[in-house]
Write a protein that holds these residues in place. Structure first.
Motif, PDB file in Angstrom:
ATOM      1  N   LEU A 130     -27.777  27.186 -13.833  1.00 47.67           N
ATOM      2  CA  LEU A 130     -27.942  27.227 -15.242  1.00 47.67           C
ATOM      3  C   LEU A 130     -29.076  27.260 -15.521  1.00 47.67           C
ATOM      4  CD1 LEU A 130     -24.614  25.149 -16.115  1.00 47.67           C
ATOM      5  CD2 LEU A 130     -25.216  27.414 -16.722  1.00 47.67           C
ATOM      6  N   THR A 131     -30.203  26.229 -15.047  1.00 49.74           N
ATOM      7  CA  THR A 131     -31.273  26.077 -15.576  1.00 49.74           C
ATOM      8  C   THR A 131     -32.278  27.375 -15.176  1.00 49.74           C
ATOM      9  OG1 THR A 131     -31.385  23.740 -14.641  1.00 49.74           O
ATOM     10  CG2 THR A 131     -33.291  24.736 -14.931  1.00 49.74           C
ATOM     11  N   GLU A 134     -31.337  29.613 -17.856  1.00 52.45           N
ATOM     12  CA  GLU A 134     -32.054  29.185 -19.283  1.00 52.45           C
ATOM     13  C   GLU A 134     -33.265  29.679 -19.149  1.00 52.45           C
ATOM     14  OE1 GLU A 134     -31.774  26.630 -22.953  1.00 52.45           O
ATOM     15  OE2 GLU A 134     -30.324  27.828 -21.613  1.00 52.45           O
ATOM     16  N   GLU A 137     -33.319  33.837 -19.111  1.00 53.04           N
ATOM     17  CA  GLU A 137     -32.724  34.346 -20.199  1.00 53.04           C
ATOM     18  C   GLU A 137     -33.115  34.246 -21.719  1.00 53.04           C
ATOM     19  OE1 GLU A 137     -28.856  36.474 -18.315  1.00 53.04           O
ATOM     20  OE2 GLU A 137     -28.493  34.907 -19.711  1.00 53.04           O
ATOM     21  N   ARG A 138     -33.447  32.835 -21.920  1.00 53.34           N
ATOM     22  CA  ARG A 138     -33.645  32.104 -23.185  1.00 53.34           C
ATOM     23  C   ARG A 138     -35.191  31.909 -23.255  1.00 53.34           C
ATOM     24  NH1 ARG A 138     -34.472  27.789 -26.178  1.00 53.34           N
ATOM     25  NH2 ARG A 138     -34.389  26.343 -24.457  1.00 53.34           N
ATOM     26  N   MET A 259     -31.965  20.320 -18.098  1.00 52.82           N
ATOM     27  CA  MET A 259     -30.618  20.633 -18.495  1.00 52.82           C
ATOM     28  C   MET A 259     -29.872  19.581 -18.947  1.00 52.82           C
ATOM     29  SD  MET A 259     -30.485  24.035 -19.053  1.00 52.82           S
ATOM     30  CE  MET A 259     -28.587  24.228 -19.174  1.00 52.82           C
ATOM     31  N   THR A 262     -24.166  21.064 -20.888  1.00 50.02           N
ATOM     32  CA  THR A 262     -23.633  22.489 -20.632  1.00 50.02           C
ATOM     33  C   THR A 262     -22.816  22.787 -21.540  1.00 50.02           C
ATOM     34  OG1 THR A 262     -23.232  24.207 -19.443  1.00 50.02           O
ATOM     35  CG2 THR A 262     -22.283  22.267 -18.811  1.00 50.02           C
ATOM     36  N   SER A 263     -22.291  23.791 -21.729  1.00 44.82           N
ATOM     37  CA  SER A 263     -21.143  24.354 -22.651  1.00 44.82           C
ATOM     38  C   SER A 263     -20.236  25.468 -21.824  1.00 44.82           C
ATOM     39  CB  SER A 263     -21.785  24.814 -23.731  1.00 44.82           C
ATOM     40  OG  SER A 263     -22.366  26.271 -23.593  1.00 44.82           O
ATOM     41  N   SER A 265     -19.576  28.421 -22.673  1.00 49.74           N
ATOM     42  CA  SER A 265     -20.318  29.796 -22.802  1.00 49.74           C
ATOM     43  C   SER A 265     -21.286  29.894 -21.887  1.00 49.74           C
ATOM     44  CB  SER A 265     -20.643  30.069 -24.183  1.00 49.74           C
ATOM     45  OG  SER A 265     -21.621  29.059 -24.648  1.00 49.74           O
ATOM     46  N   ARG A 266     -22.040  28.950 -21.596  1.00 45.13           N
ATOM     47  CA  ARG A 266     -23.206  28.768 -20.680  1.00 45.13           C
ATOM     48  C   ARG A 266     -22.730  29.013 -19.101  1.00 45.13           C
ATOM     49  NH1 ARG A 266     -27.210  24.019 -22.871  1.00 45.13           N
ATOM     50  NH2 ARG A 266     -28.568  25.367 -24.109  1.00 45.13           N
ATOM     51  N   ARG A 269     -21.328  32.466 -18.588  1.00 45.46           N
ATOM     52  CA  ARG A 269     -22.321  33.499 -18.320  1.00 45.46           C
ATOM     53  C   ARG A 269     -22.901  33.175 -16.859  1.00 45.46           C
ATOM     54  NH1 ARG A 269     -24.387  38.234 -17.990  1.00 45.46           N
ATOM     55  NH2 ARG A 269     -26.818  38.118 -18.300  1.00 45.46           N
ATOM     56  N   LEU A 270     -23.073  31.953 -16.410  1.00 45.57           N
ATOM     57  CA  LEU A 270     -23.258  31.823 -14.937  1.00 45.57           C
ATOM     58  C   LEU A 270     -22.458  32.457 -14.200  1.00 45.57           C
ATOM     59  CD1 LEU A 270     -25.012  30.148 -12.887  1.00 45.57           C
ATOM     60  CD2 LEU A 270     -23.238  28.447 -13.049  1.00 45.57           C
TER      61      LEU A 270
END
Length: 312
Positions: A130-131, A134, A137-138, A259, A262-263, A265-266, A269-270
């Motif tokens: 996830l990191t 992040e 992508e963001r 991080m 989380t959520s 949705s995240r 995406r992973l």
């Protein structure tokens, strides 16, 4: 009753204890933890660090480590049903610790695991995967033909950053131990620099993104090696706060990432990126919970390749 891991910062060791299964509060899911990750914070807690958080954790019991996991839901919520395999992590600074057979975790931080992922892969991908998402992508979306430097490319975050950048046809230069060169190149790195004999940054370098996972540089030292709109990202938000301020007045940017939660949705995406093949679990080793001290020591060893996990 359940088996759980308790660490003793005074002796920097761990032991297995018996505890009541936690009660589930509104908004939580009781998870039977199968596999849990080990992170830098866990190792630092065992060594006596994070005093404020440890004090808060101790109010809930002796389990002080672990916040990412894969397991089986044993209660139902709004989205999750009992019996589903789930992955996720508890809020880092104030959530329940999960180096235990059962944990009551917020439903907002978990996702049902698809059949395409086994428990070990799901646990290995959670926080560090996830990191990487992040960052790439963001914080600093990268495009084909751009360039990225990943320092600490053999660790969990570093390996996933290499994988994700390479999947987007970014030119990736990786810094890691010479012993890990073939493994890091297999993650997708195009160029490799052994930290034992080569500097991370060399004259003539110009990167669109520099990821500093050991947080040994600063924005000031990295800025001359960034493209005009490039970004320097450190894994430690406290290592160079002045650099973040200086970057506000520059076309080059700095970011510091942790991080904390989380959520769904995240996490979704992973999972999507793993199913596309852009990310794949990087696992160095898996230890049984009774071997937790060896697992903590392995995490702290330079030269590991990917994530260190505990089988609960």
């Amino acid at each position: 009753m359940m088996r759980a891991l308790a660490v003793d910062p005074d002796t920097q060791s761990s032991r297995i204890v018996g505890l009541p299964v936690p009660e589930v509060k509104p908004g939580q899911i009781l998870v039977e933890v199968k596999v849990a990750g080990i992170n830098e914070m866990d190792v630092e807690v065992r060594a006596g660090g994070w005093g404020g958080q440890v004090k808060r954790f101790r109010r809930d019991g002796p389990v002080l480590t672990g916040f990412e996991f894969a397991g089986v839901a044993r209660t139902s919520g709004k989205r999750i049903r009992a019996g589903q395999r789930v992955m996720g992590y508890a809020p880092v600074l104030n959530g329940p610790r999960v180096h235990a057979q059962f944990a009551a975790v917020p439903e907002s931080g978990i996702l049902a695991i698809p059949d395409s992922l086994n428990d070990e892969s799901a646990a290995a991908l959670c926080v560090m995967g996830l990191t990487a998402v992040e960052v790439l992508e963001r914080l600093c979306p990268v495009a084909p033909a751009q360039s990225c430097l990943v320092i600490g490319a053999a660790g969990g975050f570093g390996a996933y950053a290499v994988q994700l950048a390479a999947s987007r046809d970014v030119n990736v230069t990786a810094v890691a131990s010479a012993a890990n060169e073939s493994w890091v190149r297999a993650q997708g790195a195009h160029q490799f620099r052994p930290y034992e004999t080569s500097p991370a940054l060399s004259p003539g370098d110009a990167y669109d993104l520099i990821i500093d996972t050991p947080a040994r540089l600063s924005f000031s030292s990295a800025a001359p090696f960034l493209s005009r709109s490039g970004m320097y990202v450190s894994s430690n938000p406290t290592s160079d706060p002045a650099g973040l301020v200086r970057s506000w007045f520059s076309s080059r940017r700095a970011a510091f990432l942790m991080m904390l939660k989380t959520s769904p949705s995240r996490l979704a995406r992973l999972v999507e990126l793993t199913e596309e093949g852009a990310l794949r679990a990087a696992i160095d080793s898996i230890f049984n919970i009774a071997e937790a001290d060896a697992a903590f020591d392995r995490f702290a060893t330079r030269g590991k390749q990917g994530r260190v996990l505990l089988r609960i």
